[in-house]
Scaffold this active site. Structure first.
Site, PDB file in Angstrom:
ATOM      1  N   CYS A  21       0.785  -1.236   0.000  1.00  0.00           N
ATOM      2  CA  CYS A  21       0.000   0.000   0.000  1.00  0.00           C
ATOM      3  C   CYS A  21       0.817   1.286   0.000  1.00  0.00           C
ATOM      4  CB  CYS A  21      -1.057  -0.003   1.096  1.00  0.00           C
ATOM      5  SG  CYS A  21      -0.750  -1.067   2.475  1.00  0.00           S
ATOM      6  N   LYS A  44     -13.497  -4.123   8.221  1.00  0.00           N
ATOM      7  CA  LYS A  44     -13.117  -5.028   7.146  1.00  0.00           C
ATOM      8  C   LYS A  44     -14.077  -6.209   7.021  1.00  0.00           C
ATOM      9  CE  LYS A  44      -9.881  -7.435  10.177  1.00  0.00           C
ATOM     10  NZ  LYS A  44      -8.603  -8.127  10.294  1.00  0.00           N
ATOM     11  N   HIS A  95      -5.425  -1.691  -4.495  1.00  0.00           N
ATOM     12  CA  HIS A  95      -5.913  -0.614  -3.640  1.00  0.00           C
ATOM     13  C   HIS A  95      -6.865   0.234  -4.445  1.00  0.00           C
ATOM     14  CE1 HIS A  95      -2.267  -1.997  -1.618  1.00  0.00           C
ATOM     15  NE2 HIS A  95      -3.036  -1.864  -0.567  1.00  0.00           N
ATOM     16  N   HIS A 155      -8.191  -1.741   0.772  1.00  0.00           N
ATOM     17  CA  HIS A 155      -7.228  -2.803   0.462  1.00  0.00           C
ATOM     18  C   HIS A 155      -8.062  -4.039   0.181  1.00  0.00           C
ATOM     19  CE1 HIS A 155      -4.019  -0.784   2.999  1.00  0.00           C
ATOM     20  NE2 HIS A 155      -5.099  -0.304   3.575  1.00  0.00           N
ATOM     21  N   ARG A 169       7.524 -10.603   5.500  1.00  0.00           N
ATOM     22  CA  ARG A 169       7.214 -10.295   6.895  1.00  0.00           C
ATOM     23  C   ARG A 169       7.938 -11.290   7.779  1.00  0.00           C
ATOM     24  NH1 ARG A 169       0.677  -9.211   6.250  1.00  0.00           N
ATOM     25  NH2 ARG A 169       0.942  -7.589   4.677  1.00  0.00           N
ATOM     26  N   GLN A 183       0.862 -11.216  -2.664  1.00  0.00           N
ATOM     27  CA  GLN A 183      -0.559 -10.918  -2.531  1.00  0.00           C
ATOM     28  C   GLN A 183      -1.140 -10.572  -3.895  1.00  0.00           C
ATOM     29  OE1 GLN A 183       0.140  -7.585   0.189  1.00  0.00           O
ATOM     30  NE2 GLN A 183      -0.992  -8.700   1.748  1.00  0.00           N
ATOM     31  N   ASP A 192      -2.864  -8.228  -4.673  1.00  0.00           N
ATOM     32  CA  ASP A 192      -3.249  -7.005  -3.986  1.00  0.00           C
ATOM     33  C   ASP A 192      -3.845  -5.982  -4.939  1.00  0.00           C
ATOM     34  OD1 ASP A 192      -3.453  -5.563  -1.720  1.00  0.00           O
ATOM     35  OD2 ASP A 192      -1.314  -5.115  -1.508  1.00  0.00           O
TER      36      ASP A 192
END
Length: 643
Positions: free
Chosen positions: A338, A473, A389, A519, A367, A385, A387
RNA sequence: GCCGACGUAGCUCAGGGGUAGAGCGUUUCCUUGGUAAGGAAGAGGUCGUGGGUUCAAUUCCCAUCGUUGGCUCCA
């Protein structure tokens, strides 16, 4: 005096006051009385032998009922504790509840280190105690008496539990020589526990707090019939066969190397083939929904994460910064995409006309997960991911949510995940100060999620206080082969990053406004998703995902040329596969193809080579007959469409 | 990160104070076979790594790395 008992079918029985559920079961039939384990009295689960003193509704619970199982296993936990106390005098008891698949008891063994080699001994003792046919006897005790009892017994854990209880609501249960603090309910007698198996031993902190003492947790399962235990153990065996770590190795999908590092998966060619197909699938679905693909680097300056706030929160517990040789620059491996995407957003001033802006990236992040948490593909230190946004106005939130839900549903239906749970995580209404963003925006976002899910008829559970500090979320969860629950897709609203990165757009009023960020990752991570997919399918991937869709199996060496021709022909139609040219008999080649779960086998020999045909065999099904090459392509396409 | 278990051939695993074994796989040869394992021979291991104890360690002890079952955590 009589009381009225209403049964689940609506019928009403009049019975003397003080009758028990067991009395009523017996009056219905002896057979029923033998199999009931507890009873729901006015929606509360009770002992079968507890007297009922007023008009009530009653449903009798058997082992097959969820609450019945809980009762049975809870009683088994007490039996375990009794056995342990007999075998290891002086141990201190923690808690011993039933769980989804059995029960456990937390034990402080003092100096002794309990190991699974002692299971047999304990199981034998439990069986011996069960066969003594002791009743589980409930008694109500005063707080003072309860404290006195466990002070005498020197059991600090029970005393701590009693402290938190109110006088007048404390009950003890006793079977044989064993008395435990317990709310109940329990089965009437130990004799119904016929089959017992202890499964694992693990450590657990007292009350789940790592500052507390670590206790030994012994897990077990029990059944009223020996056969049920055998079936249960078989089921566990089956689940093990579906374990993605095992299948990943067997099917050569991925591996790990000690040299590369823990939690850093290496994708082998076949696993990569699956992963790339999934990515293509997702890219296509996203393009259709107005997403734009971007690519950002794997590292970013430390300042980027100071700005995002992640450095303060996670910096110490992350992979540490990479330093440049000459300057004092520090870079971090990106733990999420992000912040990079926020900078993409800032590339040039935005107009409201450009919103919603949907930026997608298969972004690999790193991570530093705790070492004890690593698990196959489902919990790793480097993962990708799917991912994206979405930058939008608060008013666009709901429409975007609906759209993402549709995308997630598209994924789940295409891949056959029909059992999942959707969890809405909202703020703790009593601690609004914990969260960033205005009240008004939070309400808008929370409403948007609730409305979006109900508009799409999603069954959801709502958890208050589970929202992230930066926004509410919606998460999608599925279970793996061993029944463990994993989070897959997620959709999160974020008010924090637009603030921190000072993102804005020019509205129709020619003023600056703050966008909202969503996200979202329908797969979650490619690694975890594929891990779950492996278990879900047991390695029998849908045809469109299979790394090798067809195996061409020549009867003998004479047909190798024809086999190559067949494969080339199929390749032209984007059908992937291999030719098994080993000097083995056809039976052997078929067996190996079946074992490696290749969906379609094409057997070619003299008959096929002469007529440009193939004999088709489907994995798990068998021979489906001869096809001309062209007809096979059509047949194959039908199979694809049916998925 | 914490507690427990485990680490022997590519895989699954046996063994055990005196420098290692099985099955499968792999390689070579024979066999050219029609719907779930054809035959024979061979190769392959500093027993995770580093220390310690011992005449001698893969075996016992300690540490470390990895895997695993839980616990805690998860942007």
């Amino acid at each position: 005096m009589n009381i009225k008992i209403t049964l689940p079918d609506g019928s009403i029985r009049e019975v003397p006051q003080g009758s028990t559920a067991l009395d009523i079961a017996t009056s219905i039939s002896e057979g029923l009385a033998r199999v009931v384990v507890s009873a729901k009295v006015n929606d509360e689960v009770w002992d079968l032998v507890r007297p009922i003193n007023q008009d009530s509704t009653l449903s009798l619970l058997k082992f097959d009922d969820e609450d019945g199982k809980k009762t049975f296993w809870h009683s088994s936990a007490h039996l375990l504790a009794e056995a342990l106390e007999a075998l290891y005098p002086g141990i201190k008891l923690g808690i011993g509840p039933p769980i989804d698949n059995g029960f456990y008891y937390d034990i402080d063994f003092g100096d002794h280190s309990f190991s699974s080699t002692e299971f047999n001994k304990v199981e034998q003792k439990m069986k011996e105690l069960a066969s003594q046919k002791n009743d589980y006897i409930r008694t109500e005790v005063s707080k003072a008496d309860a404290i006195a009892y466990f002070t005498e017994k020197e059991d600090p854990y029970k005393l701590e539990l009693i402290e938190g209880l109110n006088d007048g609501e404390i009950t003890f249960y006793k079977q044989g020589e064993f008395t435990d603090l317990c709310r109940g309910p329990h089965i009437p007698n130990t004799s119904s526990i016929k089959a017992i198996k202890l499964l694992k031993v693990a450590a657990a902190y007292w009350r789940g707090d790592e500052n507390n003492k670590s206790l030994t947790r012994i897990y077990g399962v029990s059944f009223p019939k020996a056969k049920m235990l055998t079936e249960h153990l078989n089921l566990l065996e089956e689940a093990k066969k579906r374990d993605h770590r095992r299948l990943g190795k067997e099917l050569e999908l991925f591996t790990f190397s000690e040299k590369v590092g823990a939690g850093l998966p290496l994708w082998l060619p076949k696993g990569t083939a699956i992963r790339e197909r999934l990515e293509t699938f997702m890219r296509k679905a996203q393009i259709e929904r107005g997403y734009q693909q971007v690519i950002t680097p794997h590292i970013g300056k430390k300042e980027l994460y100071v700005t995002s706030g992640h450095y303060d929160k996670y910096g110490e517990d992350s992979f540490q910064p990479i330093k440049t040789p000459n300057e004092d620059e520090e870079f971090l491996l990106k733990p999420m995409n992000c912040p990079h995407h926020c900078e993409v957003f800032k590339f040039k001033p935005k107009s409201y006309k450009e919103l919603p802006l949907r930026l997608a990236e298969f972004g690999t992040v790193y991570r530093y997960e705790q070492s004890g948490e690593l698990n196959g593909l489902t919990r790793v230190r480097g993962f990708t991911q799917d991912d994206a946004h979405i930058f939008c106005t608060p008013d666009q939130l709901k429409a975007e949510f609906v759209d993402v839900i549709d995308l997630v549903m598209h994924v789940f239906s295409k891949l056959g995940f029909d059992k999942f749970t959707a969890q809405i995580s909202l703020r703790d209404p009593d601690k609004k100060e914990k969260y960033i963003g205005s009240d008004e925006n939070w309400e808008k976002a929370e409403r948007a999620i609730v409305e979006a899910t109900s508009e799409r008829d999603l069954e959801t559970v709502t958890e208050y206080g589970e929202a992230a500090f930066y926004g509410p979320k919606l998460d999608f969860m599925v279970k793996d082969a061993l029944g463990r629950s994993w989070q897959l897709g997620t959709i999160q609203v974020d008010y924090n990053l637009p603030e921190r990165f000072d993102l804005d757009y020019i509205g129709s009023d020619n003023q600056k406004h703050r966008p909202v960020m969503i996200h979202r990752a329908p797969f979650g991570s490619m690694e975890r998703f594929i891990g779950i997919l492996i278990e879900h399918t047991g390695g029998n991937f849908p045809l469109w995902l299979s790394p090798e869709q067809v195996a061409v199996l020549p009867i003998s060496e004479k047909y190798h040329d024809y086999s190559d021709k067949v494969l080339k022909f199929l390749n032209n139609y984007d059908i992937r596969g291999l030719v098994d040219e080993r000097a083995e008999k056809i039976g052997r080649k078929i067996r190996d193809a079946e074992v490696s779960k290749i969906p379609v086998m094409l057997i070619v020999g003299e008959q096929e080579a002469e007529n440009d045909e193939v004999s088709v065999r489907i994995h798990g099904k068998g021979d489906v007959g001869k096809f001309s090459l062209q007809d096979f392509v059509s047949y194959f396409e039908t199979l694809l469409k049916e998925e």
